[in-house]
Design a protein around this motif. Sequence first.
Motif, PDB file in Angstrom:
ATOM      1  N   LEU A  16       0.824  -1.207   0.000  1.00 18.99           N
ATOM      2  CA  LEU A  16       0.000   0.000   0.000  1.00 18.99           C
ATOM      3  C   LEU A  16       0.863   1.264   0.000  1.00 18.99           C
ATOM      4  O   LEU A  16       0.549   2.240  -0.688  1.00 18.99           O
ATOM      5  CB  LEU A  16      -0.940   0.017   1.210  1.00 18.99           C
ATOM      6  CG  LEU A  16      -2.109  -0.962   1.164  1.00 18.99           C
ATOM      7  CD1 LEU A  16      -2.820  -1.005   2.514  1.00 18.99           C
ATOM      8  CD2 LEU A  16      -3.080  -0.564   0.066  1.00 18.99           C
ATOM      9  N   LEU A  17       1.948   1.239   0.745  1.00 20.82           N
ATOM     10  CA  LEU A  17       2.844   2.394   0.776  1.00 20.82           C
ATOM     11  C   LEU A  17       3.502   2.616  -0.584  1.00 20.82           C
ATOM     12  O   LEU A  17       3.604   3.745  -1.051  1.00 20.82           O
ATOM     13  CB  LEU A  17       3.910   2.209   1.855  1.00 20.82           C
ATOM     14  CG  LEU A  17       3.424   2.312   3.300  1.00 20.82           C
ATOM     15  CD1 LEU A  17       4.538   1.948   4.272  1.00 20.82           C
ATOM     16  CD2 LEU A  17       2.907   3.710   3.587  1.00 20.82           C
ATOM     17  N   VAL A  18       3.925   1.537  -1.222  1.00 20.71           N
ATOM     18  CA  VAL A  18       4.532   1.650  -2.550  1.00 20.71           C
ATOM     19  C   VAL A  18       3.502   2.144  -3.553  1.00 20.71           C
ATOM     20  O   VAL A  18       3.817   2.932  -4.447  1.00 20.71           O
ATOM     21  CB  VAL A  18       5.139   0.295  -2.994  1.00 20.71           C
ATOM     22  CG1 VAL A  18       5.515   0.319  -4.459  1.00 20.71           C
ATOM     23  CG2 VAL A  18       6.352  -0.029  -2.142  1.00 20.71           C
ATOM     24  N   ALA A  19       2.264   1.737  -3.402  1.00 22.79           N
ATOM     25  CA  ALA A  19       1.207   2.149  -4.329  1.00 22.79           C
ATOM     26  C   ALA A  19       0.993   3.656  -4.298  1.00 22.79           C
ATOM     27  O   ALA A  19       0.571   4.237  -5.294  1.00 22.79           O
ATOM     28  CB  ALA A  19      -0.094   1.418  -3.991  1.00 22.79           C
ATOM     29  N   ASN A  20       1.312   4.306  -3.201  1.00 20.98           N
ATOM     30  CA  ASN A  20       1.112   5.751  -3.081  1.00 20.98           C
ATOM     31  C   ASN A  20       2.318   6.570  -3.527  1.00 20.98           C
ATOM     32  O   ASN A  20       2.231   7.785  -3.617  1.00 20.98           O
ATOM     33  CB  ASN A  20       0.761   6.115  -1.631  1.00 20.98           C
ATOM     34  CG  ASN A  20      -0.633   5.657  -1.269  1.00 20.98           C
ATOM     35  OD1 ASN A  20      -1.513   5.634  -2.113  1.00 20.98           O
ATOM     36  ND2 ASN A  20      -0.824   5.281  -0.026  1.00 20.98           N
ATOM     37  N   LYS A  21       3.431   5.918  -3.810  1.00 22.01           N
ATOM     38  CA  LYS A  21       4.634   6.629  -4.226  1.00 22.01           C
ATOM     39  C   LYS A  21       4.598   6.926  -5.718  1.00 22.01           C
ATOM     40  O   LYS A  21       4.060   6.154  -6.500  1.00 22.01           O
ATOM     41  CB  LYS A  21       5.877   5.791  -3.916  1.00 22.01           C
ATOM     42  CG  LYS A  21       6.179   5.638  -2.450  1.00 22.01           C
ATOM     43  CD  LYS A  21       7.389   4.763  -2.225  1.00 22.01           C
ATOM     44  CE  LYS A  21       8.640   5.498  -2.637  1.00 22.01           C
ATOM     45  NZ  LYS A  21       9.867   4.740  -2.336  1.00 22.01           N
ATOM     46  N   GLU A  22       5.194   8.047  -6.122  1.00 26.34           N
ATOM     47  CA  GLU A  22       5.285   8.389  -7.537  1.00 26.34           C
ATOM     48  C   GLU A  22       6.615   7.948  -8.134  1.00 26.34           C
ATOM     49  O   GLU A  22       6.699   7.653  -9.319  1.00 26.34           O
ATOM     50  CB  GLU A  22       5.115   9.900  -7.723  1.00 26.34           C
ATOM     51  CG  GLU A  22       3.706  10.372  -7.422  1.00 26.34           C
ATOM     52  CD  GLU A  22       3.555  11.859  -7.664  1.00 26.34           C
ATOM     53  OE1 GLU A  22       4.231  12.390  -8.560  1.00 26.34           O
ATOM     54  OE2 GLU A  22       2.752  12.469  -6.953  1.00 26.34           O
ATOM     55  N   VAL A  23       7.658   7.923  -7.310  1.00 21.29           N
ATOM     56  CA  VAL A  23       8.986   7.514  -7.764  1.00 21.29           C
ATOM     57  C   VAL A  23       9.385   6.256  -6.993  1.00 21.29           C
ATOM     58  O   VAL A  23       9.291   6.204  -5.770  1.00 21.29           O
ATOM     59  CB  VAL A  23      10.023   8.641  -7.526  1.00 21.29           C
ATOM     60  CG1 VAL A  23      11.411   8.176  -7.929  1.00 21.29           C
ATOM     61  CG2 VAL A  23       9.631   9.890  -8.288  1.00 21.29           C
ATOM     62  N   LEU A  24       9.823   5.247  -7.742  1.00 18.78           N
ATOM     63  CA  LEU A  24      10.153   3.957  -7.143  1.00 18.78           C
ATOM     64  C   LEU A  24      11.647   3.676  -7.234  1.00 18.78           C
ATOM     65  O   LEU A  24      12.304   4.049  -8.214  1.00 18.78           O
ATOM     66  CB  LEU A  24       9.402   2.836  -7.860  1.00 18.78           C
ATOM     67  CG  LEU A  24       7.881   2.952  -7.945  1.00 18.78           C
ATOM     68  CD1 LEU A  24       7.309   1.813  -8.776  1.00 18.78           C
ATOM     69  CD2 LEU A  24       7.265   2.963  -6.564  1.00 18.78           C
ATOM     70  N   THR A  25      12.164   2.993  -6.228  1.00 16.04           N
ATOM     71  CA  THR A  25      13.535   2.522  -6.272  1.00 16.04           C
ATOM     72  C   THR A  25      13.591   1.299  -7.184  1.00 16.04           C
ATOM     73  O   THR A  25      12.560   0.796  -7.641  1.00 16.04           O
ATOM     74  CB  THR A  25      14.024   2.112  -4.874  1.00 16.04           C
ATOM     75  OG1 THR A  25      13.249   0.997  -4.433  1.00 16.04           O
ATOM     76  CG2 THR A  25      13.933   3.263  -3.887  1.00 16.04           C
TER      77      THR A  25
END
Length: 95
Positions: A16-25
């Motif tokens: 869920l936290l990753v789903a809200n990010k615009e930039v991913l590692t």
Amino acid sequence: MDYLELEERLDRIERLLVANKEVLTFEEACEYTGISRSYLYKLTAAREIPHSKPNGKMLFFEKAKLNIWLLQNRRKSKTEIEKEALEYTFKNRQV
């Protein structure tokens, strides 16, 4: 609550936290796309997938650009093809 249930809940929270990010590692991009680490490295080295290297070492990916890349080369469904064929046929009969 047992260990397995707790681990599953933590995994859901992370997703869920990753789903809200615009930039991913890099790791998050692998998880998000389902692409293996080695294949994602290959794609970035060949410059076939949009990415950034701001410090010359770490890789980052814009989620919006990843979505566009993932959805390229769309294939029409059988229903869409049949509909287009009917429209084309009727269009040519009226002329």
